[in-house]
Design an enzyme around this catalytic site. Structure first.
Site, PDB file in Angstrom:
ATOM      1  CD  GLU A 249     -27.040  -2.939  50.883  1.00  0.00           C
ATOM      2  OE1 GLU A 249     -26.931  -3.267  52.057  1.00  0.00           O
ATOM      3  OE2 GLU A 249     -27.113  -1.748  50.523  1.00  0.00           O
TER       4      GLU A 249
ATOM      5  CE  LYS B 171     -26.649   9.733  55.493  1.00  0.00           C
ATOM      6  NZ  LYS B 171     -27.677   8.851  56.040  1.00  0.00           N
ATOM      7  CB  THR B 172     -25.377   8.336  51.604  1.00  0.00           C
ATOM      8  OG1 THR B 172     -25.481   6.920  51.438  1.00  0.00           O
ATOM      9  CG2 THR B 172     -25.223   8.971  50.227  1.00  0.00           C
TER      10      THR B 172
ATOM     11  NE  ARG C 179     -32.445   3.524  56.913  1.00  0.00           N
ATOM     12  CZ  ARG C 179     -31.503   4.015  56.108  1.00  0.00           C
ATOM     13  NH1 ARG C 179     -31.749   5.087  55.388  1.00  0.00           N
ATOM     14  NH2 ARG C 179     -30.325   3.438  56.025  1.00  0.00           N
TER      15      ARG C 179
ATOM     16  CG  ASP D 189     -25.548   3.745  49.892  1.00  0.00           C
ATOM     17  OD1 ASP D 189     -24.821   3.153  50.707  1.00  0.00           O
ATOM     18  OD2 ASP D 189     -26.774   3.555  49.805  1.00  0.00           O
TER      19      ASP D 189
ATOM     20  NE  ARG E 127     -24.628   1.716  58.445  1.00  0.00           N
ATOM     21  CZ  ARG E 127     -25.954   1.700  58.509  1.00  0.00           C
ATOM     22  NH1 ARG E 127     -26.672   1.982  57.446  1.00  0.00           N
ATOM     23  NH2 ARG E 127     -26.574   1.402  59.631  1.00  0.00           N
TER      24      ARG E 127
ATOM     25  CG  ASP F 167     -31.362   9.268  47.984  1.00  0.00           C
ATOM     26  OD1 ASP F 167     -31.021   8.779  49.076  1.00  0.00           O
ATOM     27  OD2 ASP F 167     -31.849   8.580  47.076  1.00  0.00           O
ATOM     28  CG  ASP F 168     -34.973   8.324  50.595  1.00  0.00           C
ATOM     29  OD1 ASP F 168     -35.465   8.694  49.517  1.00  0.00           O
ATOM     30  OD2 ASP F 168     -34.712   7.136  50.856  1.00  0.00           O
TER      31      ASP F 168
ATOM     32  CD  GLU G 118     -18.807  -5.630  58.400  1.00  0.00           C
ATOM     33  OE1 GLU G 118     -19.546  -4.868  57.743  1.00  0.00           O
ATOM     34  OE2 GLU G 118     -19.048  -6.836  58.561  1.00  0.00           O
TER      35      GLU G 118
ATOM     36  N   GLY H 171     -28.901   6.226  57.329  1.00  0.00           N
ATOM     37  CA  GLY H 171     -27.818   5.338  57.760  1.00  0.00           C
ATOM     38  C   GLY H 171     -26.608   6.119  58.235  1.00  0.00           C
TER      39      GLY H 171
HETATM   40  P1  FBP Z   1     -28.344   6.133  53.694  1.00  0.00           P
HETATM   41  O1  FBP Z   1     -28.716   6.183  52.250  1.00  0.00           O
HETATM   42  O2  FBP Z   1     -29.413   6.548  54.606  1.00  0.00           O
HETATM   43  O3  FBP Z   1     -27.063   6.848  53.941  1.00  0.00           O
HETATM   44  O4  FBP Z   1     -28.039   4.624  54.086  1.00  0.00           O
HETATM   45  C1  FBP Z   1     -27.169   3.862  53.358  1.00  0.00           C
HETATM   46  C2  FBP Z   1     -27.099   2.440  53.828  1.00  0.00           C
HETATM   47  O5  FBP Z   1     -25.907   2.215  54.543  1.00  0.00           O
HETATM   48  C3  FBP Z   1     -27.229   1.488  52.642  1.00  0.00           C
HETATM   49  O6  FBP Z   1     -25.981   1.231  52.081  1.00  0.00           O
HETATM   50  C4  FBP Z   1     -27.893   0.299  53.256  1.00  0.00           C
HETATM   51  O7  FBP Z   1     -28.658  -0.420  52.338  1.00  0.00           O
HETATM   52  C5  FBP Z   1     -28.780   0.901  54.279  1.00  0.00           C
HETATM   53  O8  FBP Z   1     -28.181   2.095  54.691  1.00  0.00           O
HETATM   54  C6  FBP Z   1     -28.996  -0.007  55.451  1.00  0.00           C
HETATM   55  O9  FBP Z   1     -29.698   0.684  56.414  1.00  0.00           O
HETATM   56  P2  FBP Z   1     -30.390  -0.008  57.631  1.00  0.00           P
HETATM   57  O10 FBP Z   1     -29.304  -0.533  58.491  1.00  0.00           O
HETATM   58  O11 FBP Z   1     -31.197   1.078  58.254  1.00  0.00           O
HETATM   59  O12 FBP Z   1     -31.222  -1.109  57.058  1.00  0.00           O
END
Ligand code: FBP
Length: 550
Positions: free
Chosen positions: A312, A203-204, A146, A206, A427, A176-177, A425, A82
């Site tokens: 979420e 990065k994230t 992803r 979250d 990210r 993490d992934d 909004e 993300g």
């Molecule tokens: P990452 O862990 O890859 O940084 O993504 C975080 C995130 O923004 C989560 O908060 C959210 O659930 C997810 O990505 C949504 O991703 P997508 O828009 O690909 O469904």
């Protein structure tokens, strides 16, 4: 790159991100001081066996110059997962860092995330491209994706593509992934004796890629500041109109760090922290009863309005739902399930195969949520919680319960609701000063790790509550953060997510204040991110970081 530049973008493009002193003084040619050998956080024997070539590496820190590191490198970078504010600054820092090693260094961007590496889709960066993206939000410079790197065929292609291009280092910017991908690729490249260094970057938005060594993942600061502004604005509206309950779902696929940080900043009437729900074994019914009781209490005080923050990932932390989703994941990984064409066939199959308790949990949910739970998992096996409308589910169930109480004369207020979901909004917002500096430093540190000939490391910048020049740059071995987790019906080595700690200072501060925030109107209004102005406003760290590290 858009040619329509806003005045803020224009002004921001000349912002010079700050660096840790060692890197500001010596560039990326710095000596890697090594600590003792390290261990993975759990499942040590299994992780050592799976990563024999990269397990146990020492933590490294950079403080002194290493002139012999000054040579040209050809490096590729991918943005993975993300979007998070500051990704472009990671690339700018990496580019500038590599250029301090040699003007002949090259940086390539692989397009669309990990798949770009496998499919050999790339672009070469130059000064003009990098300058156009400095301090901007988004990942649009090269895009993201992803795709999970896991098969030998994929790794062989990556190694062949890099070799053909002369690339000897890859920087994977991800959560993490994605850093798990980096760890697996680093191990594979070493096993194959390929000339390829692999470095990760945390990065994230979250905020769940953190531990003793990684104090924060980038993007959390900016994203929570954006959500904090929006929540504050909604609270002012709620307090003005005095007629709506606003249920606000906040991104954060698993951990509730975003919801907690936003609660600490805005003082909502109610905020759910998923980790507490799990620890207390709360049922969905209990959560609904608690919110309904608050609505009732506030109604008695003439306050038929309020705010509720919903993380979420909540659904996966409610014990009965967690068990049901784990079973569902296993069923959905089954080949037969994927031959079923209609939702009805899938629902019927699931209802027949789940345990009785899980069937009950599944059937207690409205049809829309059942269908949302059956949507495809992401390539890493995660439920796509951003598509599950938990905020609407809660509004629905709270509304039902209040109607029941009204009939029984237990409640006489009004319950009108609005639902919101804040995620996208924030990210790609323009990085705050903190994220602009942190990301640039992370990218520059990644260049130092390449210069120091390291592989299997994540770029690390520590001491984040101090001024940037006092930050400590270095590298943390990726295997140190690994454990085994159940994914797609198998035990897989993955980087452990950091959940909200209920005995940690951020949660304790929340817990000490939440009753007051619930009953009275103590709303706080953080306002928009400030990029220019007094340092105490512009360079504010998150409350989470201040409490954890301040
Ligand atoms: P990452 O862990 O890859 O940084 O993504 C975080 C995130 O923004 C989560 O908060 C959210 O659930 C997810 O990505 C949504 O991703 P997508 O828009 O690909 O469904």
């Amino acid at each position: 790159m858009s040619t329509d530049i806003s005045p803020l973008q224009e002004a921001r493009s000349s912002y010079s991100p700050k660096l840790p002193l060692a890197l500001a003084e010596h560039g990326a040619a710095v000596r890697a001081a090594e600590g003792s050998p390290t261990q993975s956080i759990a499942n040590r024997d299994a992780i050592r066996t799976l990563f024999p070539n990269t397990y146990g590496l020492p933590v490294v820190t950079f403080s002194e110059a290493e002139p012999s590191a000054k040579k040209a490198h050809s490096v590729g970078v991918i943005l993975s997962g993300g979007q998070a504010p500051g990704g472009h600054n990671v690339i700018a820092g990496l580019y500038d860092g590599l250029k301090t090693l040699s003007r002949d260094s090259m940086l390539y961007g692989f397009l669309g995330g990990p798949s770009g590496l496998v499919d050999n889709q790339y672009m070469a960066f130059d000064d003009a491209i990098i300058n156009a993206y400095r301090n901007t939000g988004g990942f649009d410079i090269i895009g993201s994706g992803r795709t999970k790197l896991e098969t030998t065929a994929q790794f062989d292609k990556v190694i062949a593509n890099c070799k053909a291009l002369g690339v000897t280092g890859i920087v994977i910017v991800g959560g993490d992934d994605s850093n798990t991908n980096a760890c697996v690729l680093a191990e594979y490249a070493r096993r194959q004796r390929a000339d390829l260094q692999v470095i990760g970057c945390p990065k994230t938005i979250d905020g769940d890629l953190k531990n003793d060594w990684i104090e924060a993942s980038f993007g959390f600061d900016t994203a929570t500041k954006v959500y904090g502004e929006l929540i504050g604005n909604i609270q002012r509206d709620a307090n003005s109109a005095k007629k709506y309950w606003h249920f606000i779902k906040l991104m954060g696929r698993s951990a509730s760090h975003i919801a907690l940080e936003c609660a600490l900043r805005t003082h909502p009437n109610y905020a759910i922290i998923s980790e507490e729900v799990a620890a207390q074994g709360k049922t969905l019914r209990q959560i609904v009863q608690e919110i309904a009781a608050l609505v009732q209490q506030r109604a008695e005080a003439g306050r038929n309005f309020g705010t509720v923050l919903v993380p979420e990932g909540l659904i996966e932390f409610i014990p009965e739902m967690k068990r049901m989703i784990a079973e569902l994941n296993e069923l959905m990984a089954d080949e037969y399930f994927n031959t079923l064409n209609t939702d009805d066939d899938k629902l019927q199959y699931i209802a027949n195969k789940l345990d009785p308790a899980s069937v009950q949990a599944f059937l207690s949910l409205p049809g829309t949520i059942q269908r949302q739970l059956m949507m495809d998992r992401d390539p890493h096996g995660n439920v796509q919680v951003s598509r599950i409308e938990t905020e609407k589910l809660l509004i629905d169930l709270v509304g039902d319960l209040l109607r029941e109480w009204k009939q029984r004369k237990r409640y006489s207020g009004k319950f009108s609701s609005q639902n919101h979901f804040f995620g996208y909004e924030g990210r790609c917002a323009a990085p705050s000063n903190f994220d602009a500096d942190y990301c640039y430093s992370l990218g520059f540190t990644a260049a130092s790790l390449i210069g120091a000939n390291k592989t299997g490391y994540v770029s690390s910048v520590r001491g984040l509550t101090r001024p940037a020049k006092e930050w400590i740059a270095g590298g943390i071995p990726l295997t140190m953060m690994m454990n085994l987790e159940r994914r797609h019906g198998d035990d897989k080595p993955v980087i452990k997510k950091a959940l909200v700690e209920l005995d940690g200072k951020p949660f304790r501060e929340f817990a000490e204040n939440r009753l007051r925030w619930a009953r009275e109107d103590c709303f706080a209004y953080p306002g928009p991110i400030q990029y220019f102005g007094p340092s105490e406003v512009c360079d504010l760290a998150t409350r989470t970081l201040e409490l954890e590290r301040g």
